[in-house]
Write an enzyme that holds these catalytic residues in place. Structure first.
Site, PDB file in Angstrom:
ATOM      1  N   LYS A   1       0.898  -1.307  -0.125  1.00  0.00           N
ATOM      2  CA  LYS A   1      -0.027   0.103  -0.058  1.00  0.00           C
ATOM      3  C   LYS A   1       0.738   1.441   0.013  1.00  0.00           C
ATOM      4  O   LYS A   1       0.392   2.218  -0.714  1.00  0.00           O
ATOM      5  CB  LYS A   1      -1.035  -0.231   1.202  1.00  0.00           C
TER       6      LYS A   1
ATOM      7  N   GLN B   1      -4.988  -2.125   9.190  1.00  0.00           N
ATOM      8  CA  GLN B   1      -4.911  -3.448   8.485  1.00  0.00           C
ATOM      9  C   GLN B   1      -5.488  -4.581   9.192  1.00  0.00           C
ATOM     10  O   GLN B   1      -5.301  -4.741  10.564  1.00  0.00           O
ATOM     11  CB  GLN B   1      -3.219  -3.549   8.323  1.00  0.00           C
TER      12      GLN B   1
ATOM     13  N   ASP C   1     -11.587   2.137   3.614  1.00  0.00           N
ATOM     14  CA  ASP C   1     -11.900   0.722   3.860  1.00  0.00           C
ATOM     15  C   ASP C   1     -13.348   0.437   3.911  1.00  0.00           C
ATOM     16  O   ASP C   1     -13.797  -0.868   4.010  1.00  0.00           O
ATOM     17  CB  ASP C   1     -10.986   0.210   4.889  1.00  0.00           C
TER      18      ASP C   1
END
Ligand code: NAP
Length: 291
Positions: free
Chosen positions: A53, A97, A122
């Site tokens: 990322k 994450q 997200d």
């Protein structure tokens, strides 16, 4: 033999578009899109994802911030880190994450609602999940949106097709079903309590596997000519990964199929970049207002 849905090629096209839009945004005096990634613990796979990322952000011309917390940091420390990033106007997107180490509670409302909706690239926040379920998403959920892009790139229509989704997680299965529904597919969602699974999967024009079990989908579960999308990433011994679909056996029956790796994985990161740019532009004002 089937055609490959190549996530590397399609994601490269999307990333080139995001990089181009970022250049235009910066040339117009816009703020540098900034993504903050929080990694809790030292899971090697998560470390690789975070590194990817970071690299992709830099290639887009974004600013990439990384925060690492020890596995035993505790929920309060994670929430405090997120709170600080929420308050920082120069940060446009925040993601934690997944998966979190043991001891973190995903069902805790404080965790689900921690990231401001306008920075929730997200798509975890209940408000963003709600917009999606209403058919008016602000951010598109990364992995499912990546699947939709793969299908669109290959010119595979969803309207009127029977899409069968294996898996009902909040991160893949459920949002995948919602996006397919928004595209006018007839959608069936299967899970671990589904009976006569093969009977249902054999009806699929488009079969999407997000189960997390190596080579779970076998050739007898697939209709001749079906499109087969494999979201699964299962780590085998050593560093090898395989999908949820028995690729070698299923590929000869499918009209289109995604490989693992090189299918859905690269698409997820491309969609994250798209969301981050959106957070820095269209949705930036919302985050500034505390939304
Ligand atoms: P998850 O939260 O573990 O969900 C798995 C789903 O599969 C659950 O809904 C479960 O049903 C269902 N399931 C399990 N065994 C089954 C069975 N025997 N028959 C039918 N359904 C069954 O996993 P996830 O987060 O959705 O991820 C799924 C896979 O996608 C994993 O391999 C993950 O690594 C991968 N993934 C890939 C990406 C990417 O970028 N490519 C992104 C995210 C995830 P119940 O709900 O009944 O338990």
């Amino acid at each position: 033999m089937s055609n490959l849905l190549n996530g590397k090629d399609v994601s490269a096209k999307i990333l080139a578009r995001v990089a181009e839009q970022t250049r235009a945004h910066l040339a117009a005096g816009g703020a540098v899109p900034t993504l903050a990634v929080i990694l809790v613990g030292e899971d090697p796979a998560s470390q690789i994802y975070v590194r990817n990322k970071h690299r992709t952000c830099e290639a887009m011309g974004f600013r990439s911030l990384e925060y690492t917390l020890p596995a035993d940091a505790g929920q309060a420390a994670l929430l405090a880190r997120i709170e600080a990033l929420n308050a920082d106007a120069s940060v446009h997107g925040i993601l934690c994450q997944m998966p979190l180490p043991k001891g973190f509670d995903y069902d805790d409302a404080a965790v689900q609602q921690a990231v401001l909706p306008g920075k929730d690239v997200d798509v975890f926040h209940p408000m963003n999940a709600g917009y999606l379920s209403l058919g008016t998403p602000r951010f598109l959920p990364g992995t499912p949106a990546g699947v939709m892009e793969l299908l669109a790139d290959a010119g595979i229509p969803l309207a009127g097709k029977h899409v069968v989704v294996l898996g009902r997680s909040n991160i893949v299965g459920k949002p995948m079903a919602l996006l397919a529904l928004m595209a006018d597919a007839t959608v069936t969602i299967c899970h671990s309590k589904t009976q006569n699974l093969g009977e249902i999967t054999r009806q699929a024009d488009i079969l999407i596997a997000a189960v997390g079990r190596p080579r779970f989908v076998t050739a007898d579960m697939v209709k001749e000519g079906a499109v087969v999308i494999d979201v699964g990433v299962n780590r085998l011994e050593g560093k090898k990964v395989c999908g949820d679909v028995d690729f070698d056996a299923v590929a000869p029956k499918a009209s289109w199929i995604t490989p693992v790796p090189g299918g859905c994985g690269p698409m997820t990161i491309a969609m994250l970049m798209q969301n981050t740019l959106k957070a820095a532009t269209a949705l930036g004002a919302l985050a500034a207002e505390g939304q």
